[in-house]
Each structure stands twice: as C-alpha cells, then as structure tokens.
Design an enzyme around this catalytic site. Sequence first.
Site, PDB file in Angstrom:
ATOM      1  N   ASP A 256       0.847  -1.188   0.000  1.00 36.68           N
ATOM      2  CA  ASP A 256       0.000   0.000   0.000  1.00 36.68           C
ATOM      3  C   ASP A 256       0.881   1.237   0.000  1.00 36.68           C
ATOM      4  O   ASP A 256       1.920   1.256   0.651  1.00 36.68           O
ATOM      5  CB  ASP A 256      -0.923   0.029   1.233  1.00 36.68           C
ATOM      6  CG  ASP A 256      -1.974   1.125   1.091  1.00 36.68           C
ATOM      7  OD1 ASP A 256      -2.949   0.899   0.358  1.00 36.68           O
ATOM      8  OD2 ASP A 256      -1.791   2.206   1.662  1.00 36.68           O
TER       9      ASP A 256
HETATM   10  N1  LIG Z   1       2.681   3.729 -12.432  1.00 37.34           N
HETATM   11  C1  LIG Z   1       2.715   4.408 -11.242  1.00 37.34           C
HETATM   12  N2  LIG Z   1       1.742   4.162 -10.334  1.00 37.34           N
HETATM   13  C2  LIG Z   1       1.829   4.847  -9.146  1.00 37.34           C
HETATM   14  C3  LIG Z   1       2.845   5.779  -8.867  1.00 37.34           C
HETATM   15  N3  LIG Z   1       2.611   6.266  -7.598  1.00 37.34           N
HETATM   16  C4  LIG Z   1       1.503   5.647  -7.120  1.00 37.34           C
HETATM   17  N4  LIG Z   1       1.055   4.780  -8.052  1.00 37.34           N
HETATM   18  C5  LIG Z   1      -0.104   3.887  -7.963  1.00 37.34           C
HETATM   19  C6  LIG Z   1       0.308   2.515  -7.469  1.00 37.34           C
HETATM   20  C7  LIG Z   1      -0.969   2.001  -6.884  1.00 37.34           C
HETATM   21  O1  LIG Z   1      -1.727   1.367  -7.901  1.00 37.34           O
HETATM   22  C8  LIG Z   1      -1.680   3.252  -6.417  1.00 37.34           C
HETATM   23  C9  LIG Z   1      -1.600   3.394  -4.904  1.00 37.34           C
HETATM   24  O2  LIG Z   1      -2.840   2.965  -4.371  1.00 37.34           O
HETATM   25  P1  LIG Z   1      -2.910   1.666  -3.430  1.00 37.34           P
HETATM   26  O3  LIG Z   1      -1.610   1.453  -2.724  1.00 37.34           O
HETATM   27  O4  LIG Z   1      -4.151   1.779  -2.632  1.00 37.34           O
HETATM   28  O5  LIG Z   1      -3.047   0.437  -4.448  1.00 37.34           O
HETATM   29  P2  LIG Z   1      -4.265   0.151  -5.430  1.00 37.34           P
HETATM   30  O6  LIG Z   1      -5.544   0.666  -4.890  1.00 37.34           O
HETATM   31  O7  LIG Z   1      -3.884   0.612  -6.801  1.00 37.34           O
HETATM   32  O8  LIG Z   1      -4.302  -1.437  -5.491  1.00 37.34           O
HETATM   33  P3  LIG Z   1      -4.504  -2.402  -4.244  1.00 37.34           P
HETATM   34  O9  LIG Z   1      -5.177  -1.632  -3.152  1.00 37.34           O
HETATM   35  O10 LIG Z   1      -3.123  -2.878  -3.831  1.00 37.34           O
HETATM   36  O11 LIG Z   1      -5.329  -3.551  -4.789  1.00 37.34           O
HETATM   37  O12 LIG Z   1      -1.002   4.381  -6.991  1.00 37.34           O
HETATM   38  C10 LIG Z   1       3.846   6.005  -9.872  1.00 37.34           C
HETATM   39  O13 LIG Z   1       4.779   6.807  -9.719  1.00 37.34           O
HETATM   40  N5  LIG Z   1       3.736   5.297 -11.019  1.00 37.34           N
END
Ligand SMILES: Nc1nc2c(ncn2[C@H]2C[C@H](O)[C@@H](COP(=O)(O)OP(=O)(O)OP(=O)(O)O)O2)c(=O)[nH]1
Length: 217
Positions: A84
Amino acid sequence: MTSPLILASASPARTKLLRDAGIVHRIVVSDVDEDAATASAGPLAPAETALLLARAKAESVAAGITGGLSDGDPADGALVLGCDSVFEFDGFPYGKPWEPEVARDRWRQMRGRSGILHTGHWLISTLHSRHDAATPFARGEVTSAVVRFEEVSDAEIDAYVATGEPLLVAGAFTIDGLAGAFISGIEGDPHTVVGLSISTLRRLLGQAGVSITELWV
Ligand SMILES: Nc1nc2c(ncn2[C@H]2C[C@H](O)[C@@H](COP(=O)(O)OP(=O)(O)OP(=O)(O)O)O2)c(=O)[nH]1
C-alpha cells in the site's frame, strides 16, 4: 520451485514492476475496505498507515487461499505479498485524489516543493518446505522516498488533470508516466514511489528463507 508468489493487489503498476523484474507471480485482489481498516486503527502516521493496509491486504488474501498454489508442488504453500502506498505532504497522508478538483488543488500545493511516498510491504509465507508449518512467516517493511516537484504552471496542471492519470494514483502523480515531466528528483528507491520496492521484497523473501532468484522466469 515454481513461483508460489501471490500479489495481493489490483495495481497495474505493481504487477508490471514484478514482471519487468522477471518475478513470476499470480494476482489475487484483496477485498479490504481501506477506509474501515484505517478508521478502526485510530490515528497513525502516514508510513504506519501504509504498513497497516499492506498487512490487511496480505492477510485477507492469505486467509482466502486453501491448499498450495505453486504448480510444481501444490502441497508446499504460498507466498502472499500485500502493498500500500501513501503520499505524505506537510505531515498529512494522501491517497488517490479520485476527483479532478482534488488533484488540481494538490498539484497547486505540491509544485516547487517535495513530499514523501511511503510504500508498505507485508509478506506471508506458508511454504512448508522453508519453515515449520505451525508457524507461518509474516513480516513487513515500509520504504519511503522523497519526491521533488517542478514549478508546474496552472495550464500544465489543468492539462495533466484532464488526462485522468493523477486521479487513481497515490499522491496524484506518477514518476514513470506523464507526470515524469514534473518530477525534478527522487531521494530513495524509485520502485517505492511506483508502489513496490523490489529490493525490499528481496529482503523479506530472504527472511522467509527464499531467494528472489528462485522466482525469476
Ligand atoms: N505507475 C505508477 N503508479 C503509481 C505511482 N505512484 C503511485 N502509483 C499507484 C500505485 C498504486 O496502484 C496506487 C496506490 O494505491 P494503493 O496502494 O491503494 O493500491 P491500489 O488501490 O492501486 O491497489 P490495491 O489496493 O493494492 O489492490 O497508486 C507512480 O509513480 N507510477
């Protein structure tokens, strides 16, 4: 050993990082309610929030797995990684902006300044071949990186927000996407900023008795 690694994340960025690092894995998305998990935990520092949510995602997926997952040795168990990311700016935690106006306001505050991107990692191992099945391995680590932003104009912010990219990423920016034009520097592991530090995964795997080289394609 065929790779028993499960990524407990829907993040396209995280699975790309693992794929580009040659790490074979499967994806099982957790159903963790992040707002509920943080609300029940009480006041936490941004880095603590990232670790708490990484742990919650890994535990949710690990609880739902029955039996082994590695084709080569189904009885051996699995490795489940939860992650996260939380952006800390002026001491406050920020996740995804979701709305254009929110992303616009954040960029108007961030430009010319810096913040810290914290990524929590939590690894659970039930690999019977690596440790006593009665005591599954579970350990986590937060890695953080300072991100410095260019003096971006209102017109550039409006154009960036209009692309939609900042809405669904922690901190409303990417370093490997369109916002790369607005990042003047990073202090720390760039993979931490994207959302999964591969060197941190290597350390956690090592503590679980697994070499990351065993998971290469
Ligand atoms: N490609 C890219 N993505 C980034 C960057 N900074 C943050 N992110 C994305 C990665 C994660 O998908 C998102 C952070 O949100 P979370 O940690 O809650 O994960 P997310 O909701 O996407 O998936 P999850 O909760 O793990 O199922 O932001 C970056 O510099 N490049």
